[in-house]
Design an enzyme around this catalytic site. Structure first.
Site, PDB file in Angstrom:
ATOM      1  N   HIS A 101      44.488  61.995  46.377  1.00 19.38           N
ATOM      2  CA  HIS A 101      44.668  61.488  47.639  1.00 19.38           C
ATOM      3  C   HIS A 101      43.729  62.969  48.362  1.00 19.38           C
ATOM      4  CE1 HIS A 101      48.990  61.425  46.516  1.00 19.38           C
ATOM      5  NE2 HIS A 101      49.067  60.853  47.767  1.00 19.38           N
ATOM      6  N   ASP A 104      44.482  66.695  48.662  1.00 20.34           N
ATOM      7  CA  ASP A 104      44.911  67.258  46.655  1.00 20.34           C
ATOM      8  C   ASP A 104      44.060  68.497  46.541  1.00 20.34           C
ATOM      9  OD1 ASP A 104      47.207  65.483  46.746  1.00 20.34           O
ATOM     10  OD2 ASP A 104      45.538  63.978  45.213  1.00 20.34           O
TER      11      ASP A 104
HETATM   12  C1  XLS Z   1      55.088  58.632  46.618  1.00 19.96           C
HETATM   13  C2  XLS Z   1      53.687  57.526  46.422  1.00 19.96           C
HETATM   14  C3  XLS Z   1      52.800  58.767  46.359  1.00 19.96           C
HETATM   15  C4  XLS Z   1      51.196  57.582  46.372  1.00 19.96           C
HETATM   16  C5  XLS Z   1      50.335  57.561  46.765  1.00 19.96           C
HETATM   17  O1  XLS Z   1      56.039  58.428  46.223  1.00 19.96           O
HETATM   18  O2  XLS Z   1      54.119  57.278  44.742  1.00 19.96           O
HETATM   19  O3  XLS Z   1      52.496  59.007  45.637  1.00 19.96           O
HETATM   20  O4  XLS Z   1      51.797  56.730  45.025  1.00 19.96           O
HETATM   21  O5  XLS Z   1      50.414  58.494  48.009  1.00 19.96           O
END
Ligand code: XLS
Ligand code: NI
Ligand code: NI
Length: 436
Positions: A101, A104
């Protein structure tokens, strides 16, 4: 250069008899299974958020993981250390891909301009590290759910100002993904849902979301991003009711708004089970529509009712998933991303290796087993036999649109009661067991 995992050497394949916890027992990247190597079939990826930014905190206690890249005083120094630690990890583990993300990899500043400058900075570092190591970006995505401004959603926020903010943020994240040669771009609807119908215009919010996704397509074309756009369904968490409930819901949304040619799906195991489905159910729903693009591999806990995101270790589940993937001849630009976290008690850096090795070995086993099942053809033969009445006679006429209710009634009046035919579920489960 400082090492963040000094005690750990490159993880190697040692075969099923090895007792070395820091070796692969089944994942042998260059071994061919059918026409492709394991590495090409599985396209493993590490999730930046859980593995490098996870802290182990839960509603009852704060951070507990030991993460030496997280201790610098300056937040940008910390971001740089984290990126370097990540590439050391990817290389030692031997994964070809990673995912992030935007928030991150670089911390948010006081305004979008400064935030984007920080992101740009770290993306340049990531580009250099990708180049030095050969590790590639499976997908980028944007965190439009953690900041307080997104409390009522991003694309479905009732305030157009927030909608515009999310659009600006995703514009930049798409551009960064393109710059890093990302193979896909993911939309997971963080807070795209509602908690109370009393204050919600559901139709408006869904129309907004469709406009958002149309603009994303338009921007993708504008900047010449060649990757696949993916939507990741999830039924609940953080909102009580997420609009992208499951694969079927997302597909009908895409068809309703004419977006079906522009998006595929990223199916996550624990999201499928939260929706009351098996992982392989949602994979199949996406796959039969030609829309299974990528997967987030993890697992729920049968005794806990939330998105626990445990590392996958269930060989049955991995086998069933690989059966769907092999059947559609691979994931194309997608891959298997470990959207999974170590448990709160697994706070050592070493646990990160054990967790990923286990996940990779589980899917490698799933691949080997699924490939053998497919090659032997027993299951496929059983299924095709089960539908054979549609290949000739009245069944064939049905499928070709050459009959009607009146003719079918005549047919029954003449032929009478159909014979009962067993579905042989237990026999087939025994068959699967004989491969596992
Ligand atoms: C959350 C999601 C997230 C997505 C990416 O539950 O799995 O991690 O994969 O935003
Ligand atoms: Ni996910
Ligand atoms: Ni999830």
């Amino acid at each position: 250069m400082k090492q963040f995992f000094p005690g750990i050497k490159k993880i190697r394949y040692e075969g099923p008899d090895s007792k070395n916890p820091l070796a692969f027992k089944h994942y042998n990247p260059n071994k061919k299974i059918g026409k492709k190597t394991m590495k090409e079939h599985l396209r493993f990826s590490v999730a930046f958020w859980h593995t490098f930014k996870g802290t182990g905190s839960d509603p009852f206690g704060g951070p507990v993981y030991d993460r030496p890249w997280d201790i610098a005083n300056d937040c940008m120094q910390q971001a740089e250390n984290t990126m370097r630690a990540a590439f050391e990890f990817f290389t030692k583990l031997g994964v070809p891909f990673y995912c992030w993300h935007d928030r991150d990899i670089a911390p948010e500043a006081d305004n979008l301009k400064e935030t984007n400058a920080r992101l740009k900075n770290i993306v340049n570092l990531a580009k250099k590290l990708q180049h030095d190591t050969g590790v590639k970006l499976l997908w980028g995505t944007s965190n439009c759910f953690s900041h307080p401004r997104f409390t009522h959603g991003a694309g479905t926020n009732p305030d157009a100002h927030v909608f515009a903010y999310a659009a600006s943020q995703i514009k930049m994240a798409m551009e960064c993904t393109k710059q890093l040669g990302g193979a896909n771009y993911v939309f997971w609807g963080g807070r795209e849902g509602y908690s109370n119908l009393l204050n919600t215009n559901m139709k408006h919010e869904q129309d907004q979301m469709a406009r958002f996704l149309e603009m994303a397509v338009e921007h993708k074309k504008k900047i010449g991003f060649k990757g696949t756009l993916l939507i990741e369904p999830k039924p609940k968490e953080p909102t009580k009711h997420q609009y992208d409930y499951d694969a079927a819901t997302v597909l009908s949304f895409l068809h309703k708004y004419g977006l079906e040619d522009e998006y595929k799906l990223n199916i996550e195991a624990n999201h499928a089970t939260l929706a009351g489905h098996t992982f392989e159910h949602d994979l199949t729903v996406a796959s039969i529509d030609g829309k299974l693009g990528s997967i987030d591999a993890n697992r729920g806990d049968y005794l806990l009712g939330w998105d626990t995101d445990l590392f996958p270790s269930d060989i049955y589940s991995a086998t069933f998933a690989m059966m769907v993937i092999i059947n559609q001849r691979g994931l194309g630009t997608g891959g298997i991303n470990f959207d999974a976290k170590v448990r709160r008690g697994s706070f050592d850096e070493k646990d990160l290796f054990h967790a990923h090795i286990g996940g990779m070995d589980s899917f490698a086993r799933g691949l080997k087993i699924a490939h053998k099942i497919k090659n032997d053809g027993v299951l496929a033969n059983f299924v095709s036999e089960r539908y054979k009445s549609f290949k000739s006679g009245i069944g064939r006429k049905v499928m070709r649109g050459e009959t009607n209710f009146r003719e079918l009634e005549k047919y029954i009046l003449k032929k009478g009661e159909p014979k009962k035919i067993s579905g042989r579920e237990e026999m087939l489960e025994n068959l699967i067991n004989s491969y596992i």
